[in-house]
Design a protein around this motif. Structure first.
Motif, short mmCIF file in Angstrom:
data_model
loop_
_atom_site.label_atom_id
_atom_site.label_comp_id
_atom_site.label_asym_id
_atom_site.label_seq_id
_atom_site.Cartn_x
_atom_site.Cartn_y
_atom_site.Cartn_z
N ALA A 33 0.83 -1.21 0.00
CA ALA A 33 0.00 0.00 0.00
C ALA A 33 0.86 1.26 0.00
O ALA A 33 1.98 1.28 0.52
CB ALA A 33 -0.92 0.00 1.22
N VAL A 34 0.33 2.33 -0.58
CA VAL A 34 1.00 3.63 -0.53
C VAL A 34 1.06 4.09 0.93
O VAL A 34 0.09 3.94 1.68
CB VAL A 34 0.24 4.66 -1.38
CG1 VAL A 34 0.87 6.05 -1.25
CG2 VAL A 34 0.21 4.23 -2.84
N GLY A 35 2.18 4.65 1.34
CA GLY A 35 2.33 5.15 2.72
C GLY A 35 1.64 6.50 2.88
O GLY A 35 2.28 7.53 3.11
N ILE A 36 0.31 6.49 2.75
CA ILE A 36 -0.48 7.73 2.80
C ILE A 36 -0.24 8.46 4.10
O ILE A 36 -0.02 9.67 4.13
CB ILE A 36 -1.98 7.39 2.63
CG1 ILE A 36 -2.23 6.74 1.27
CG2 ILE A 36 -2.84 8.63 2.79
CD1 ILE A 36 -3.59 6.06 1.14
N ASN A 37 -0.27 7.73 5.20
CA ASN A 37 -0.08 8.33 6.52
C ASN A 37 1.29 8.99 6.65
O ASN A 37 1.43 10.04 7.27
CB ASN A 37 -0.28 7.25 7.59
CG ASN A 37 -0.35 7.79 8.98
OD1 ASN A 37 0.50 7.47 9.82
ND2 ASN A 37 -1.34 8.61 9.26
N SER A 38 2.31 8.37 6.04
CA SER A 38 3.67 8.93 6.08
C SER A 38 3.74 10.27 5.37
O SER A 38 4.37 11.22 5.85
CB SER A 38 4.67 7.97 5.43
OG SER A 38 4.66 6.72 6.04
N VAL A 39 3.08 10.35 4.20
CA VAL A 39 3.10 11.59 3.43
C VAL A 39 2.29 12.66 4.14
O VAL A 39 2.66 13.85 4.16
CB VAL A 39 2.57 11.35 1.99
CG1 VAL A 39 2.65 12.65 1.19
CG2 VAL A 39 3.36 10.25 1.30
N GLU A 40 1.17 12.25 4.76
CA GLU A 40 0.36 13.20 5.52
C GLU A 40 1.18 13.83 6.65
O GLU A 40 1.15 15.04 6.86
CB GLU A 40 -0.87 12.50 6.10
CG GLU A 40 -1.77 13.42 6.89
CD GLU A 40 -3.09 12.77 7.27
OE1 GLU A 40 -4.09 13.49 7.35
OE2 GLU A 40 -3.12 11.54 7.49
N ARG A 41 1.94 13.00 7.35
CA ARG A 41 2.78 13.51 8.43
C ARG A 41 3.84 14.46 7.87
O ARG A 41 4.10 15.52 8.45
CB ARG A 41 3.45 12.36 9.17
CG ARG A 41 4.51 12.84 10.14
CD ARG A 41 5.10 11.74 10.97
NE ARG A 41 6.31 12.18 11.64
CZ ARG A 41 6.90 11.53 12.62
NH1 ARG A 41 6.39 10.38 13.05
NH2 ARG A 41 8.00 11.98 13.19
N PHE A 42 4.45 14.09 6.76
CA PHE A 42 5.47 14.95 6.15
C PHE A 42 4.88 16.32 5.83
O PHE A 42 5.50 17.36 6.13
CB PHE A 42 6.01 14.31 4.86
CG PHE A 42 6.85 15.24 4.03
CD1 PHE A 42 8.16 15.51 4.38
CD2 PHE A 42 6.31 15.86 2.92
CE1 PHE A 42 8.93 16.39 3.63
CE2 PHE A 42 7.07 16.74 2.15
CZ PHE A 42 8.39 17.00 2.51
N LEU A 43 3.68 16.35 5.24
CA LEU A 43 3.05 17.63 4.89
C LEU A 43 2.71 18.43 6.14
O LEU A 43 2.89 19.65 6.18
CB LEU A 43 1.79 17.38 4.06
CG LEU A 43 2.01 16.77 2.68
CD1 LEU A 43 0.67 16.42 2.04
CD2 LEU A 43 2.78 17.73 1.77
#
Length: 541
Positions: A95-105
């Motif tokens: 799966a795409v690390g959606i949560n990781s990118v959300e945290r980065f943003l």
């Protein structure tokens, strides 16, 4: 005259080439709902902000994200990301690390000092929000952006609710929480701390509020009857976690037993280890598979030395020890007592058996319905009393930060409509772009990027954040793993494979359309569309 070779006509050079009349079905471009969007309790447009993130426009991505969720740096740490469980990419690799990118943003916004867009024109209406937890903060944010005056009354000394008093610092650093709360207050939201609402109607009248949103968190730990001696220390998990925010840390001793199987039980057991407990044991009456705590949290606890006693229940607590009865599963999978007992040394027993909400502020309010300790609300989040809405832990639902944020947004939209004398209708949802709608052959494998993790020694002895964030390179890579499920990203496949040259390019960002005079309905475009943005529909006869 006979020709020695076949002649290919250009499109439109002969009426005979109008093959559309042969067709029994025609292709149509459409927008499908990405499964990540469909499963997000906060209603984020995940695919949209991932699109901006993968192009490197992080501020635009963040602004798209906060249209629905004002707490991305928090959610990037504490959300259990059901979006990733639905992600179609898992059928290709991971799966795409959606949560990781959300945290980065979210972290990028804090670092760069990005602010929310200013609210709409003042409506002249005032809304009271009771509770400064995730649901209350979300509602306040959306109501303020809609132009209403918002005042939050919080019984505690600090904002954040269960995010502050229920989630340990090793999962959610307080400077992150404070930064995202401050950004909401910058919209003009008034926060009154140490202000407990004893009766909601009195508070509304005193402050001349036109509506109220109730978002009181579940701060009362449930108790269980355990026969105990006078010397036995039995405390509840909520009190332990709450006391971690004060100057005096809880004294649990060297041997701590936690009774329960949810995420709160895991948090307390891991906290006990960090406070110096040599033994931190979770006693749970069912198996690991039935444990309500999320599996990755259980795994992290085991890594840190927390011990688990599955199929066990506490029968009594004595001075410095407890008696545990072993259980066994019956033929229906339910735990049953065995009559076998075991003694465990314990300086303290922490009860993590769930939480209740204090509903005292609703006493005597006409029209309100309370069932099983929760307030009953209609589809528009309004209680049985006109103008009083509720969400988060107070209503029947899953108790997570993400669900609470979604409740706050939903309630704000309905409160806004109610204040304006209208009703809010949520847009109709598109068909979900399930994996069978995609052609994954076109996507190459690109493994999921793992977030860095604090080393085990420091995890056992400090409250430093366990899970690290992605850097810009990793976040960009992770965002680009998105398959754009259900929505055209102009790969030109349909244009290239059409045997009839019936696909017309409309220009960058404008997509395509079909020339049905020449389309014979073969369906090749549908089969070869990677993201499932074309479907075949039967021709009307």
């Amino acid at each position: 005259m006979n020709k020695p070779f076949a002649i290919t006509l250009n499109v439109g050079s002969s009426l005979a080439n109008h093959t559309g009349s042969w067709r029994t079905a025609r292709p149509e471009y459409l927008k499908r709902l990405p499964p990540c969007n469909a499963t997000c309790p906060a209603g984020e447009n995940i695919q949209d902000w991932l699109f901006h993130a993968e192009s490197g426009d992080y501020e635009k991505a963040w602004r798209s994200l906060v249209e629905n969720n004002p707490l991305p740096a928090i959610m990037g740490r504490v959300c259990y990301h059901p979006c990733e469980g639905a992600c179609n990419r898992q059928h290709v690799d991971e799966a795409v690390g959606i949560n990781s990118v959300e945290r980065f943003l979210g972290d990028e916004a804090i670092k760069r000092g990005w602010k929310f867009d200013q609210p709409a024109a003042n409506s002249g209406k005032r809304v009271l929000v009771v509770g400064a937890g995730p649901s209350g903060l979300s509602a306040a944010y959306h109501l303020a952006r809609l132009g209403h005056g918002v005042e939050i009354h919080e019984a505690g000394p600090l904002a954040g609710g269960m995010m502050r008093f229920g989630i340990p610092k090793y999962r959610l650093p307080r400077e992150v929480l404070d930064a995202e709360v401050l950004r909401i207050l910058d919209l003009g939201v008034v926060l009154r701390l140490d202000t407990k609402v004893d009766h909601i109607l009195d508070a509304m009248k005193a402050g001349a509020f036109d509506a109220a949103f109730l978002a009181v968190g579940a701060h009362i730990g449930k108790r269980a009857y355990i026969p105990a001696g006078d010397a036995t220390k039995i405390v509840d998990a909520v009190s332990v976690l709450r006391s971690m925010e004060g100057q005096d840390k809880p004294l649990l001793g060297r041997r701590v037993v936690v009774y329960g199987g949810g995420n709160t039980a895991i948090d307390v057991a891991r906290t006990a280890k960090r406070l110096g407990a040599a033994e931190s044991v979770i006693v749970y009456r069912r198996t690991r598979e039935k444990m309500p705590a999320h599996d990755f949290e259980v795994e992290e606890a085991l890594q840190e030395g927390v011990m688990m006693k599955w199929l066990s229940t506490i029968k009594e607590a004595g001075a410095g020890s407890i008696t545990v009865e072993k259980m066994k599963l019956d033929d229906k999978g339910y735990p049953q007592p065995t009559g076998e007992f075991e003694t465990l040394e314990a300086d303290s027993v922490v009860l993590a058996l769930g939480q209740d909400v204090d509903l005292g502020l609703l006493e005597g309010v006409p029209g309100l319905a309370i069932r099983d300790g929760t307030v009953q609300v209609a589809a528009n989040m309004m209680t049985g009393h006109a103008g009083i809405f509720a969400g988060g832990d107070m209503v029947p639902s899953e108790r997570t930060v993400t669900v609470a944020v979604g409740h706050g947004k939903k309630a704000a939209r309905h409160i806004d409509a109610w204040l304006r004398g209208t009703s809010y209708e949520a847009p109709a949802k598109h068909e979900v772009a399930t994996i069978d709608k995609l052609n994954t052959w076109y996507y190459s494998e690109a493994p999921h990027t793992l977030r860095p993790t604090l080393n085990i020694i420091r995890r056992q002895s400090t409250f430093e954040e366990v899970q690290g964030g992605l850097d810009e390179t990793n976040a960009l890579f992770e965002a680009r793993r998105c398959l754009s499920c259900g929505n055209c990203f102009e790969c030109d496949n349909c244009y290239g494979v059409c045997p009839d040259n019936a696909v017309i390019k409309l220009g960058p960002g404008k997509g395509f359309e079909f020339n049905y005079d020449y389309c014979k309905g073969c369906g090749v475009c549908v089969a070869e569309c990677p993201c499932g943005a074309i479907r075949m529909v039967a021709e009307e006869i």
